[in-house]
Scaffold this motif. Structure first.
Motif, PDB file in Angstrom:
ATOM      1  N   THR A 162       0.853  -1.194   0.000  1.00  0.00           N
ATOM      2  CA  THR A 162       0.000   0.000   0.000  1.00  0.00           C
ATOM      3  C   THR A 162       0.883   1.237   0.000  1.00  0.00           C
ATOM      4  O   THR A 162       1.788   1.362   0.835  1.00  0.00           O
ATOM      5  CB  THR A 162      -0.906   0.020   1.241  1.00  0.00           C
ATOM      6  OG1 THR A 162      -1.688  -1.184   1.269  1.00  0.00           O
ATOM      7  CG2 THR A 162      -1.858   1.219   1.192  1.00  0.00           C
TER       8      THR A 162
ATOM      9  N   ILE B  48      -2.557   0.517  -4.336  1.00  0.00           N
ATOM     10  CA  ILE B  48      -2.510  -0.755  -3.622  1.00  0.00           C
ATOM     11  C   ILE B  48      -2.129  -1.824  -4.640  1.00  0.00           C
ATOM     12  O   ILE B  48      -2.715  -1.902  -5.727  1.00  0.00           O
ATOM     13  CB  ILE B  48      -3.874  -1.131  -2.995  1.00  0.00           C
ATOM     14  CG1 ILE B  48      -4.359  -0.059  -2.047  1.00  0.00           C
ATOM     15  CG2 ILE B  48      -3.765  -2.461  -2.251  1.00  0.00           C
ATOM     16  CD1 ILE B  48      -5.718  -0.368  -1.441  1.00  0.00           C
TER      17      ILE B  48
ATOM     18  N   PHE C 246      -5.454   4.961   2.050  1.00  0.00           N
ATOM     19  CA  PHE C 246      -6.144   3.677   2.064  1.00  0.00           C
ATOM     20  C   PHE C 246      -6.231   3.215   3.522  1.00  0.00           C
ATOM     21  O   PHE C 246      -5.239   2.757   4.094  1.00  0.00           O
ATOM     22  CB  PHE C 246      -5.382   2.647   1.231  1.00  0.00           C
ATOM     23  CG  PHE C 246      -5.257   3.007  -0.224  1.00  0.00           C
ATOM     24  CD1 PHE C 246      -6.339   2.922  -1.075  1.00  0.00           C
ATOM     25  CD2 PHE C 246      -4.031   3.443  -0.737  1.00  0.00           C
ATOM     26  CE1 PHE C 246      -6.216   3.247  -2.419  1.00  0.00           C
ATOM     27  CE2 PHE C 246      -3.898   3.766  -2.068  1.00  0.00           C
ATOM     28  CZ  PHE C 246      -4.992   3.679  -2.917  1.00  0.00           C
TER      29      PHE C 246
ATOM     30  N   VAL D 193      -8.240  -1.450   2.600  1.00  0.00           N
ATOM     31  CA  VAL D 193      -7.231  -2.460   2.298  1.00  0.00           C
ATOM     32  C   VAL D 193      -7.824  -3.859   2.481  1.00  0.00           C
ATOM     33  O   VAL D 193      -7.579  -4.767   1.670  1.00  0.00           O
ATOM     34  CB  VAL D 193      -5.988  -2.280   3.186  1.00  0.00           C
ATOM     35  CG1 VAL D 193      -5.017  -3.437   2.996  1.00  0.00           C
ATOM     36  CG2 VAL D 193      -5.311  -0.948   2.884  1.00  0.00           C
TER      37      VAL D 193
END
Length: 390
Positions: free
Chosen positions: A96, A117, A137, A142
């Protein structure tokens, strides 16, 4: 960091896309569906999916979102050590990045992508979800992205299994047709000769009946070999071409034929299965070129057949004889992987074609320099499974 916005996601869209993924029938449809769903599920504009090509050792772009197509004018290919995406794939770990400008291992230092990501798909490849503007994120996003990738991977696995089953079923149907035909012919010979022996008392007819039984036994041996052979070769070792050919020649039923080895090269293969290739080609030569045939084996080097490669790259090997050769119109059908060519040589050449195909190689037949048959096996660098052939 202060300019980042948090990614919003849509669970209803996520459920819709996952249903569509599991209903998709092909690899292409799965990839396109996965990319079409990213903007609605994650509210970001960029997405791309790369599939791993084991022969080329690279991740090749399979599908991307419309916005990604607009931003990037040509497809990107990832190879060992050249990108963050390759690192994520190789290490099988989700990556990420909220600020890609801070990362040194980007594929393109001038990339317009700000946040991303990267999600590995086990052996299949990676999915990238990104944005042209800085975004954060959070843990929930995630987690959802991981689930998204898991569904994509499961859909690819399902499609691959279904494809393999279709291939197996089609091959089996062709197989049964040839088997029933090829076994019926010698069976009729046996029945006819036995009837004649009973009717006339002439036991010499039993010799022909015995020959028919031998023919059926040879066919059954070939059938068992075909049944045992799996599709893709997974583990390979380096084997010397000349040594393998000479060892196999000693075991093959080649009557008074002569083997001439015209050079060597290392072959990366399943040794036992490649022995079967040589054995069947040797027997085919002895059967069709005559008891005193000369069979030649050697490397193919950059299109040449010279044993001394002069530093050129070897691309395969050949097995050639000095017999009558094979008519041009029969050559393609003779080596069709799914053709299960029968005839006087039984299923031997079908076994050759299947084992060669399982290695990801290609086999062809042409004319030798003496006018006989020449079988060429080359590294076609094609995927082992036709599932990835598009």
């Amino acid at each position: 960091m202060g300019g980042e916005s948090t990614v919003a996601f849509d669970l209803d869209s996520f459920e819709t896309v996952t249903r569509e993924l599991m209903a998709a029938a092909s690899e292409r449809e799965i990839c396109d569906t996965a990319m079409a769903g990213i903007p609605s599920v994650f509210d970001v504009e960029l997405g791309a999916l790369w599939l791993y090509d084991g022969d080329a050792s690279e991740l090749q772009l399979a599908a991307s979102t419309e916005r990604a197509d607009e931003v990037f004018d040509r497809p990107v290919t990832y190879r060992p050590g050249n990108s963050l995406s390759w690192e994520a794939f190789e290490r099988d770990e989700v990556r990420t990045y909220s600020e890609l400008d801070d990362e040194r291992n980007q594929y393109n230092d001038a990339s317009p992508v700000s946040s991303e990501i990267i999600l590995p798909l086990d052996e299949y490849g990676v999915v990238n979800i990104g944005s042209l503007t800085p975004v954060a994120f959070d843990d929930e996003t995630v987690r959802l992205a991981r689930m998204y990738a898991t569904h994509v991977q499961a859909a690819l696995q399902k499609a691959e299994r279904e494809h393999d089953l279709r291939v197996q079923r089609d091959r089996m149907e062709r197989f049964i047709g040839v088997v029933s035909h090829d076994l019926r012919n010698p069976l009729h010979v046996v029945e006819g000769r036995l009837d004649l022996a009973r009717a006339t008392g002439d036991l010499s007819h039993l010799d022909d009946a015995e020959a028919g039984v031998d023919r059926m036994e040879a066919l059954i041996d070939d059938l068992l070999t075909l049944a045992r052979e799996g599709y893709a070769v997974e583990e390979r070792t380096a084997v010397s071409l000349d040594a393998l050919a000479e060892r196999t020649w000693a075991m093959a039923r080649t009557a008074d034929a002569t083997l001439v080895v015209e050079g060597s090269l290392p072959v990366y293969c399943d040794e036992e299965r490649l022995k079967q290739v040589f054995e069947n080609l040797f027997r085919n030569a002895a059967d069709h070129a005559g008891d005193a045939a000369t069979v030649r084996v050697g490397p193919i080097v950059d299109g040449e057949t010279d044993g001394d490669d002069g530093g050129r790259r070897a691309t395969g090997f050949y097995v050639a004889d000095d017999g009558p050769g094979i008519p041009v119109e029969k050559r393609d059908d003779l080596l069709a992987v799914d053709g299960f060519s029968g005839g006087d040589s039984g299923l031997g050449l079908s076994i050759v074609a299947q084992i060669v195909d399982a290695h990801g190689w290609e086999v062809s037949v042409t004319e030798s320099r003496t006018g006989g048959a020449r079988f060429e096996v080359t590294d076609g660098t094609k995927p082992v499974s036709p599932f990835h052939s598009w």
